[in-house]
Design an enzyme around this catalytic site. Structure first.
Site, PDB file in Angstrom:
ATOM      1  CB  CYS A   1      49.056 -73.565 -58.281  1.00 53.10           C
ATOM      2  SG  CYS A   1      49.776 -72.609 -56.975  1.00 53.10           S
TER       3      CYS A   1
ATOM      4  NE  ARG B   1      50.830 -64.845 -52.915  1.00 53.14           N
ATOM      5  CZ  ARG B   1      51.730 -65.789 -52.719  1.00 53.14           C
ATOM      6  NH1 ARG B   1      52.489 -65.764 -51.647  1.00 53.14           N
ATOM      7  NH2 ARG B   1      51.865 -66.761 -53.593  1.00 53.14           N
TER       8      ARG B   1
ATOM      9  CD  GLN C   1      54.639 -67.112 -56.699  1.00 54.50           C
ATOM     10  OE1 GLN C   1      53.731 -67.481 -57.425  1.00 54.50           O
ATOM     11  NE2 GLN C   1      54.780 -67.538 -55.465  1.00 54.50           N
TER      12      GLN C   1
ATOM     13  CG  ASP D   1      54.669 -70.561 -59.381  1.00 51.24           C
ATOM     14  OD1 ASP D   1      55.149 -71.555 -58.828  1.00 51.24           O
ATOM     15  OD2 ASP D   1      53.532 -70.108 -59.138  1.00 51.24           O
TER      16      ASP D   1
ATOM     17  CG  HIS E   1      52.699 -75.528 -60.511  1.00 49.71           C
ATOM     18  ND1 HIS E   1      52.696 -74.231 -60.965  1.00 49.71           N
ATOM     19  CD2 HIS E   1      52.447 -75.471 -59.177  1.00 49.71           C
ATOM     20  CE1 HIS E   1      52.416 -73.427 -59.950  1.00 49.71           C
ATOM     21  NE2 HIS E   1      52.273 -74.146 -58.848  1.00 49.71           N
TER      22      HIS E   1
ATOM     23  CE  LYS F   1      57.633 -75.282 -45.861  1.00 48.85           C
ATOM     24  NZ  LYS F   1      57.409 -73.858 -45.788  1.00 48.85           N
TER      25      LYS F   1
ATOM     26  CG  HIS G   1      53.053 -75.815 -55.508  1.00 50.33           C
ATOM     27  ND1 HIS G   1      52.062 -75.022 -56.029  1.00 50.33           N
ATOM     28  CD2 HIS G   1      52.441 -76.728 -54.729  1.00 50.33           C
ATOM     29  CE1 HIS G   1      50.895 -75.457 -55.560  1.00 50.33           C
ATOM     30  NE2 HIS G   1      51.096 -76.476 -54.772  1.00 50.33           N
TER      31      HIS G   1
HETATM   32 ZN    ZN Z   1      51.990 -73.373 -57.021  1.00 50.83          ZN
END
Ligand code: ZN
Ligand code: ZN
Length: 643
Positions: A334, A363, A381, A383, A385, A469, A515
């Site tokens: 992000c 992580r 991911q 991912d 945004h 979410k 996200h």
């Molecule tokens: Zn994010």
């Protein structure tokens, strides 16, 4: 003197103090008394045999109530511990809770339990079950308890930490006594169906600095039939285990020398993964996302601005010192996408900005919790945004959810569930963001799901602190639920990074930020696919789509020519040119779950045909190469989930 008992139907009756819930059940009907598992007294779960001392609302719970199974399994865990103490008196007891799939008990003992021990323990559990021993509740003073358990280090520790001045204990038979809140079944004969499943290592309190214990896992059900169904399901899950199939099909590995939780995709796994990634990137393009690439590390300063430096520190790899600053591996993409957004002045005309990446993050997971591809330390991911105006948000969320559902359909998942996690209307103060923001965001999530006819289960007070979410969970081929896609609002990061766009009014405004990850982790999604399809990937994903199996060396030229032709049409093809019997070649191709086996002998070579065998449907007879190709290309074009 009497006390008053109120039943769920609202009726009240006076009973003498000391009356037990089981007596009340008996007075309602003998059948209820027989089926009763536990009681709920003024909202709290109670043993059926625990005396009532004052006025109370009493409800008798039977196997139909979800709490009952938990109590039943916890009681079976006590039965296990009692059997272990009878057979191995030197054993020290840790904890023995019920879990979603059954129960476990942790033991400390110099010698390791063997599979034979497990059988002995199970037999002893049945003996104790037949003796119909009561689960007896005893109240003990803390100081006395500490003296009593002075030889039992783990229990002492728990009593020190958790016990009030007085605490409850439960005994079972002559040897077993446990510092335990309960409640429990009245006696062991109520336990009808159980099975010990496995032995594993577990650290005391889950902390790897503590002593390692031996954990015995088991499961229990109210009926033998349910137990058998469950055991069959675990067998099926074992057969589909992505770690086992990953090795057998040569898809991926985890390398000791490199470290745990770090995934190596082998060539065949790489082919499948490429399909996943290509599909996703194509979709980004079709749906108006811009593809970006960002680094794997950044200065600690960035993580301080985003806040991860403090509140996410436990989940990040340790910082590394470079000559100019401290750096940190990224646990999330992000902040990087935010930097791209911020790199130029944005006006309302530029919005929505949708930045997507297949971004690899790292992580920190504790060594005990990693599991194949499902829980790892490095993963990618899908991912993205989205930065947009309040007017755009409903359409943006609708787009995200549509995309999520298309993803499920494309990969062959028909069934799913969706959860909408909301805040507590500000009651606790633990949520970030203004009430208007929450209202707008939650209403956008509701409206978007309604537009798509997506039924969501609302989960009050389950949101992340930074925004509400929707989570989409898929149901796999054997009925297991897997969390997959998330569409998550964020009120915190736009504020921390002071994100802006110039509105129609010429003034600066803060954009909304969402996200969204649909596969979640590519590695994990890959693992789910392996298990869902039991390794037999749909043709469009299969690493090898057709194996050409010449019967003798004389067909080798034809086989190679055929391979070239199929490859030119876009298929992934191998030739098994070993000097082996064709039956063996078929068997091995079948084990590799290759969709099509093309057997070529003298006849096929002469007529320019192939004898087609399918991994699911067996022999399909001889076909011309054109016909075979047309059939397969159609499956590929439709991304058919099965042939
Ligand atoms: Zn994010
Ligand atoms: Zn207990």
């Amino acid at each position: 003197m009497s006390i008053e008992v109120t039943l769920p139907d609202g009726s009240r009756q006076p009973v003498p103090p000391g009356t037990r819930p089981v007596d009340i059940a008996q007075s309602i009907s003998p059948r209820l008394a027989r089926e009763a598992v536990v009681a709920r007294v003024n909202g709290e779960l109670y043993d059926l045999t625990r005396p009532l001392e004052s006025d109370a609302r009493v409800e008798i719970l039977t196997p139909k109530d979800p709490e009952s199974l938990t109590v039943y399994r916890h009681s079976t865990a006590h039965l296990l511990a009692a059997a272990v103490l009878e057979l191995f008196p030197e054993t020290q007891l840790g904890i023995g809770p019920p879990i979603e799939t059954g129960f476990y008990y942790d033991f400390d003992r110099p010698a390791a339990f063997t599979p034979e021990d497990l059988e002995k323990i199970e037999a002893r559990m049945w003996e104790l079950q037949k003796r119909d021993l009561p689960f007896e509740r005893v109240i003990t003073e803390k100081q006395e308890g500490l003296r009593k358990y002075s030889g039992a280090w783990m229990k002492c520790e728990l009593i020190q930490e958790r016990a009030d001045q007085q605490f409850s204990e439960y005994t079972l038979g002559p040897y077993f006594i446990d510092f335990c809140r309960g409640p429990h079944l009245p006696s062991t004969s109520k336990i009808k169906a159980f099975k010990l499943l496995s032995i594993a290592g577990a650290y005391w309190k889950g902390d790897e600095h503590n002593r390692q214990l031996q954990r015995i896992y088991g499961t229990a059900f109210f009926t033998q039939k349910e137990l058998e169904e469950y055991l069959a399901k675990i067998e099926e899950a074992k057969r589909r285990d992505h770690r086992k199939l990953g090795r057998e099909l040569d898809l991926f590995s985890i390398q000791e020398l490199a470290g745990p939780g770090l995934i190596f995709f082998h060539p065949k796994g790489g082919i499948v993964r490429k399909q996943l990634e290509d599909w996703m990137r194509d979709q980004y393009h079709k749906r108006g996302y811009s593809l970006v690439y960002t680094p794997h590390v950044a200065r600690a300063e960035l993580w301080k601005t985003s806040g991860h430096y403090s509140f996410y520190a436990d989940n990040m790899f340790k910082r590394m010192e470079l000559d100019d600053a401290e750096y940190q591996l990224k646990p999330m993409n992000c902040p990087f996408h935010i930097l791209i957004y911020q790199d130029r002045q944005r006006s309302y005309r530029d919005l929505p900005v949708r930045l997507g990446e297949l971004g690899t993050v790292y992580r920190y997971e504790r060594s005990g919790v990693m599991h194949g591809l499902m829980r790892v330390r490095g993963f990618t991911q899908d991912d993205a945004h989205i930065f947009c105006t309040p007017e755009q948000i409903e359409d943006e969320i609708t787009g995200c959810l549509e995309f999520a559902l298309d993803t499920l359909r494309t990969f062959g998942f028909e069934n799913y569930e969706a959860e909408l996690s909301t805040w507590d209307n500000g009651a606790s103060g633990k949520y970030d963001g203004a009430p208007e923001q929450w209202k707008l965001a939650e209403s956008a999530l509701h409206k978007a799901s309604a537009r798509l006819g997506l039924r969501v289960k609302v989960m009050p007070d389950e949101a992340a602190f930074y925004g509400p979410k929707i989570d989409v969970k898929l149901v796999d081929a054997i009925g297991r639920l897997w969390q997959l896609s998330t569409v998550q609002f964020d009120f915190t990061l736009p504020r921390r990074f002071e994100l802006e766009y110039t509105g129609e009014d010429g003034k600066p405004h803060q954009p909304l930020m969402v996200h969204r990850a649909l596969y979640g982790s590519v590695e994990r999604f890959f693992g789910i696919l392996v298990e869902h399809y039991a390794g037999a990937f749909p043709v469009w994903l299969a690493p090898v789509q057709a194996a050409i199996l010449p019967i003798t060396d004389r067909q080798l030229d034809y086989a190679r020519e055929l391979k070239a032709r199929l490859e030119a049409a876009g298929l992934r093809v191998t030739v098994d040119d070993r000097n082996e019997k064709v039956n063996l070649k078929i068997r091995e191709a079948q084990l590799q779950k290759i969709p099509y086996m093309l057997v070529v002998g003298g006849r096929e070579a002469e007529s320019g045909q192939v004898s087609v065998r399918n991994r699911k449907h067996g022999d399909q007879g001889a076909k011309t190469v054109e016909d075979f190709l047309a059939e397969v290309l159609k499956l590929l074009e439709n991304k058919a989930p099965s042939e």
